[in-house]
Structure formats: structure tokens, C-alpha cells
Design a protein around this motif. Sequence first.
Motif, PDB file in Angstrom:
ATOM      1  N   ARG A  11     -17.042  -2.523 -38.361  1.00 47.26           N
ATOM      2  CA  ARG A  11     -16.452  -3.834 -38.105  1.00 47.26           C
ATOM      3  C   ARG A  11     -17.243  -4.592 -37.049  1.00 47.26           C
ATOM      4  O   ARG A  11     -17.516  -5.802 -37.192  1.00 47.26           O
ATOM      5  CB  ARG A  11     -14.994  -3.684 -37.666  1.00 47.26           C
ATOM      6  N   GLU A  12     -17.644  -3.905 -35.971  1.00 43.06           N
ATOM      7  CA  GLU A  12     -18.422  -4.564 -34.926  1.00 43.06           C
ATOM      8  C   GLU A  12     -19.776  -5.022 -35.460  1.00 43.06           C
ATOM      9  O   GLU A  12     -20.230  -6.142 -35.154  1.00 43.06           O
ATOM     10  CB  GLU A  12     -18.613  -3.615 -33.744  1.00 43.06           C
ATOM     11  N   GLU A  13     -20.429  -4.162 -36.261  1.00 42.09           N
ATOM     12  CA  GLU A  13     -21.717  -4.551 -36.823  1.00 42.09           C
ATOM     13  C   GLU A  13     -21.570  -5.697 -37.810  1.00 42.09           C
ATOM     14  O   GLU A  13     -22.407  -6.614 -37.849  1.00 42.09           O
ATOM     15  CB  GLU A  13     -22.365  -3.343 -37.507  1.00 42.09           C
ATOM     16  N   ALA A  14     -20.502  -5.664 -38.631  1.00 38.90           N
ATOM     17  CA  ALA A  14     -20.296  -6.736 -39.608  1.00 38.90           C
ATOM     18  C   ALA A  14     -20.028  -8.071 -38.921  1.00 38.90           C
ATOM     19  O   ALA A  14     -20.504  -9.126 -39.374  1.00 38.90           O
ATOM     20  CB  ALA A  14     -19.133  -6.376 -40.533  1.00 38.90           C
ATOM     21  N   LYS A  15     -19.300  -8.042 -37.822  1.00 40.08           N
ATOM     22  CA  LYS A  15     -19.091  -9.277 -37.061  1.00 40.08           C
ATOM     23  C   LYS A  15     -20.411  -9.805 -36.506  1.00 40.08           C
ATOM     24  O   LYS A  15     -20.664 -11.014 -36.502  1.00 40.08           O
ATOM     25  CB  LYS A  15     -18.103  -9.015 -35.924  1.00 40.08           C
ATOM     26  N   LEU A  16     -21.272  -8.886 -36.033  1.00 37.60           N
ATOM     27  CA  LEU A  16     -22.571  -9.299 -35.518  1.00 37.60           C
ATOM     28  C   LEU A  16     -23.448  -9.856 -36.622  1.00 37.60           C
ATOM     29  O   LEU A  16     -24.136 -10.873 -36.435  1.00 37.60           O
ATOM     30  CB  LEU A  16     -23.247  -8.096 -34.849  1.00 37.60           C
ATOM     31  N   TRP A  17     -23.424  -9.226 -37.783  1.00 34.29           N
ATOM     32  CA  TRP A  17     -24.196  -9.740 -38.918  1.00 34.29           C
ATOM     33  C   TRP A  17     -23.722 -11.132 -39.330  1.00 34.29           C
ATOM     34  O   TRP A  17     -24.523 -11.994 -39.665  1.00 34.29           O
ATOM     35  CB  TRP A  17     -24.082  -8.778 -40.099  1.00 34.29           C
ATOM     36  N   GLN A  18     -22.399 -11.308 -39.331  1.00 33.80           N
ATOM     37  CA  GLN A  18     -21.852 -12.617 -39.706  1.00 33.80           C
ATOM     38  C   GLN A  18     -22.244 -13.685 -38.685  1.00 33.80           C
ATOM     39  O   GLN A  18     -22.585 -14.819 -39.053  1.00 33.80           O
ATOM     40  CB  GLN A  18     -20.336 -12.525 -39.831  1.00 33.80           C
ATOM     41  N   ALA A  19     -22.214 -13.333 -37.410  1.00 36.23           N
ATOM     42  CA  ALA A  19     -22.588 -14.300 -36.378  1.00 36.23           C
ATOM     43  C   ALA A  19     -24.068 -14.662 -36.448  1.00 36.23           C
ATOM     44  O   ALA A  19     -24.453 -15.800 -36.156  1.00 36.23           O
ATOM     45  CB  ALA A  19     -22.250 -13.749 -34.996  1.00 36.23           C
ATOM     46  N   GLU A  20     -24.920 -13.706 -36.838  1.00 32.08           N
ATOM     47  CA  GLU A  20     -26.355 -13.969 -36.940  1.00 32.08           C
ATOM     48  C   GLU A  20     -26.746 -14.584 -38.267  1.00 32.08           C
ATOM     49  O   GLU A  20     -27.935 -14.876 -38.478  1.00 32.08           O
ATOM     50  CB  GLU A  20     -27.128 -12.663 -36.731  1.00 32.08           C
ATOM     51  N   GLY A  21     -25.771 -14.749 -39.178  1.00 32.24           N
ATOM     52  CA  GLY A  21     -26.052 -15.368 -40.463  1.00 32.24           C
ATOM     53  C   GLY A  21     -26.667 -14.447 -41.488  1.00 32.24           C
ATOM     54  O   GLY A  21     -27.182 -14.912 -42.510  1.00 32.24           O
ATOM     55  N   LEU A  22     -26.645 -13.139 -41.245  1.00 32.91           N
ATOM     56  CA  LEU A  22     -27.211 -12.194 -42.208  1.00 32.91           C
ATOM     57  C   LEU A  22     -26.312 -12.000 -43.418  1.00 32.91           C
ATOM     58  O   LEU A  22     -26.808 -11.679 -44.506  1.00 32.91           O
ATOM     59  CB  LEU A  22     -27.461 -10.841 -41.515  1.00 32.91           C
ATOM     60  N   ILE A  23     -25.014 -12.126 -43.240  1.00 31.96           N
ATOM     61  CA  ILE A  23     -24.069 -12.020 -44.354  1.00 31.96           C
ATOM     62  C   ILE A  23     -23.146 -13.226 -44.332  1.00 31.96           C
ATOM     63  O   ILE A  23     -22.943 -13.860 -43.281  1.00 31.96           O
ATOM     64  CB  ILE A  23     -23.237 -10.716 -44.275  1.00 31.96           C
ATOM     65  N   GLU A  24     -22.596 -13.516 -45.490  1.00 30.06           N
ATOM     66  CA  GLU A  24     -21.673 -14.647 -45.595  1.00 30.06           C
ATOM     67  C   GLU A  24     -20.253 -14.203 -45.273  1.00 30.06           C
ATOM     68  O   GLU A  24     -19.941 -12.998 -45.238  1.00 30.06           O
ATOM     69  CB  GLU A  24     -21.738 -15.243 -47.001  1.00 30.06           C
ATOM     70  N   THR A  25     -19.395 -15.180 -45.074  1.00 28.52           N
ATOM     71  CA  THR A  25     -18.001 -14.874 -44.731  1.00 28.52           C
ATOM     72  C   THR A  25     -17.298 -14.149 -45.865  1.00 28.52           C
ATOM     73  O   THR A  25     -16.476 -13.251 -45.623  1.00 28.52           O
ATOM     74  CB  THR A  25     -17.257 -16.176 -44.403  1.00 28.52           C
ATOM     75  N   SER A  26     -17.632 -14.504 -47.114  1.00 29.85           N
ATOM     76  CA  SER A  26     -16.988 -13.848 -48.261  1.00 29.85           C
ATOM     77  C   SER A  26     -17.327 -12.355 -48.310  1.00 29.85           C
ATOM     78  O   SER A  26     -16.475 -11.514 -48.610  1.00 29.85           O
ATOM     79  CB  SER A  26     -17.412 -14.527 -49.557  1.00 29.85           C
TER      80      SER A  26
END
Length: 465
Positions: A11-26
Motif C-alpha cells: 500500500r505504501e509503495e502503491a501510494k508512492l507510485w501513484q504520487a510519482e505518476g507511475l500508475i494511474e488511479t484506476s
Amino acid sequence: MISDKFRRQLREEAKLWQAEGLIETSFYQQLSERYQFNTLETASRNRFLTILMSLGGILLGIGVITFVAANWQVWSREVRVAMLLSLFVAVNAAGFYLWRIPPSRSKNSHPNMPATKGRNKLLGEGLLLLGALILGANMALMAQMFHIGGSSYGLYLAWGIGVLGMAYSLRLTSLGVLSALLIGLGYWLAVLDWSSQVEFSWLEVLVRQMPIAASIMFVPLAYWCRSRAIFAIGAIVLIFSLQASIVQGLNETSAAAIFCALPPALLWGYDDAIWRKVHSRLFQPIARSLALLFLAGLFYVLSFHWWQDVPNPAPTEPDWLLLANVAVLGGFTVFEWLRLGRLELRRPKQKAVDLSTGAIGILIVASALIPLFHLNFTPIPELATFLFNVLSFLLAVGLIRDGLALGNRPIFWGGMVLITLQIISRVFEYNTELLFKSFVFVLCGIGVIAAGLWFERHFAKIPNE
């Protein structure tokens, strides 16, 4: 089964990826639904509630027992029996009703994700644990009312077997742990009262065959509940009872070698893949950790100079009922190591990073040969003490090396504690001056601090390599 630690890190890594734009919100929402990020706080809260319910159930049981004891002499025997049975049935019935409420699970959750326990299920587990405690109180009070004589170890063993039946029928880890603790306590009391056992009853047979009985009682339950706690406690009961069987059943000079070598060999050779229907090595790390703890404790105890005062035991008539445990588990150990040998030969040669089976085998053989030679051929008290100090040092160095190679803190600090304890023990054992002892303590303190800082620095570099 996916652990909460992995989910929290993901969860922490996914939040970081989302903040850096590596993954989309969906995509983050898909990960959240699949791994149930929203239930992490609920899982922590449920663990706290489980501890709270267990503690409350124990306190409630103590309160009920105290209330009954305060009014015990006032009530008639019929009232006592009716009240004890009614309380036992009511508590277990209520606990079973609440416990069987199905847990909630998200539709898109991962199949290996554990289902979230509700409060009713946690309350049901607490009541079932309370019912297991009431079972022991009922057994003791019924025996007192109807003047049924017996020993204290018999009460704990019978109580533990009753709780074991509840654990098997409900597949509850808490009941399995309680059963293992009760049976282990009962066996300990039986060993302390070994000389007074004169009657031949099923309890005495259970005590004398405890190593085999413990493996039958706790190993299948541990797999059924997937509980490391049940396996660890059951393994400790098995090893302790096996050592008692060796000492009581074979009071000869050869017993020392078997006493030192068989338990760690049995633990290290254990592999979950021995059983056909088991496809994961869930308990092998626990068994090998216990083997390392046994060897560390054995080497440390035998590194003192009390070898000089150990007389050769007088040979007595062997107890074949106790030696049946040694024969069965010894044969199983030989089977384990033959299987390990075949696996090692088939495995491609590679640079090992952990304590190899060959190194542990050498340590086990050495721990058996030293007392065997000392007690059967020529006494070597000084040499035996020196050799066990060397074995303890080699084991500590191996643990430190593997802790660094694997980045494993428990293994590294286990080796550091063992080697520091060995140095300090030698300083106190020998007649040295206070100035020298002070120098050794300061040197050990500086060494531990330096080793800790070095390990953390080395550990921080491992992920970047």
C-alpha cells in the motif's frame, strides 16, 4: 497466505507510485480492492480485540471460579453438578454460535487473502477459550466432589487432551496452543514425579510414550490450523520428552551421545515436503531454528569445566517402553537425513549463503563423539571442554556470517549474543582480576556496538546490490 506486512508495504509503495505518476488511479483502486488495503486497520483492530477478548475470557473464568469457590460449601452436590455442567454447556454453545458466523470477504479480493473476522467471531473465540478453561475447573471440582483420587499431572494431561479434542473439532489456534501448554505442563509434572508412578494406567502409557504421542497430537493440528505457534510448542514438548526418555530409558554411557545428537538431527532434518499433501515448507524454518537453539544451548552448557566432576553412570536395566520412542524417532531421523542427502546430490552446485546441512551434520556428529569418547574410552575433561568451546565459537561465527549474507537480523544477533556470552562466561569461570574483567567488558561493549553499526550499514546496501 499473504501477510499483513506485505499488504502494508504494498500500500505504501502503491501510494508512492501513484504520487510519482507511475500508475494511474484506476490501477491503484484495483490493487486496493484485490489486496483489501481498507481492511489493514481493521485487521490490526481485530488482533487487539482478540487479545482483549482472550484476556477478558481468562479474567471472567477466574471470577466465575472464585464465585463458585466462595459459595461451594453452601450448595448441595446436585446443585453443584447442575451448575457446573450448565455453565460449561452454555458458554461453549454461545461461543460456537457466535464463532460460526461467516466472515466478510470482498468480491474482488485475492483468493489467498485471509477473511476479515467480525466482532461476533472474535467474541465466539473468546467464549470458546473460556469454555476450555471451565473444562479444567469442572474436572478438578468433579473429582473433588466424587472423591476421585489422582495426581496433578494426570489432571493437566486429561484437561489438555479434552482441549485438544475441541481444537481439532473447531480448528482453532488458540485452543491448540492452550492444549499444547497444558499437556507440556502435565508432562513436566510427571517427570518431576517419575519415581512415584507405580500404577499402569492410560495416563502412564501416555507419559512414557509422550514423544510419539506429541508428534501425533500436534503436528497434524499445526498443519490443519497453519499455526507456527502450535508447531513450535509441540516440537518443544516432543524434544523435551525425547530427552527424558533417553535419560530414563537408557541409563548408560552411550545415552549421552544420543542425548546430544538425536534432538538437533531430528529438528534440522525435518521437511514439510515429507508429507504428500503438503506443498509448502511452512514449518521447516521453525524446526531448523529450534535445532540451532538446541545446539547453541548444548555447546554453551558443555563449554564449562564441570566435565571433570561427571562420573560414569552405572549401567541399569533399560526401559524398553521408553526406548521405543528413541527407536521410532531415531529411525525417522535417519529417513530424514537420507532424503536430505538425495536432495543435496540432485541440487546444482551453487554458492551457499546459509548454514548448510553438511556443516550442521558435522556439528551434530562432533557433539555426539566427544561425550561418547569421554565416557566410554578415556576421560578427556580438559580437551572436551576446549572442543565444545570451539564448536560454540564456530556456530556463532557461522550465524554471524549467514546473518550478514542473508541480511537477517535475528540470525546475526543470535551469533553475536552467543559469542559474547561465551567470552563473558570464560572470564567469570576462570580466576581473573577485576581489571582484566573490566577490560573484557569494555571490549565486548565496543565490539557489539561496532558490529551493530557495521551490520546496519551492510544491510542498507543489500537492496542496491
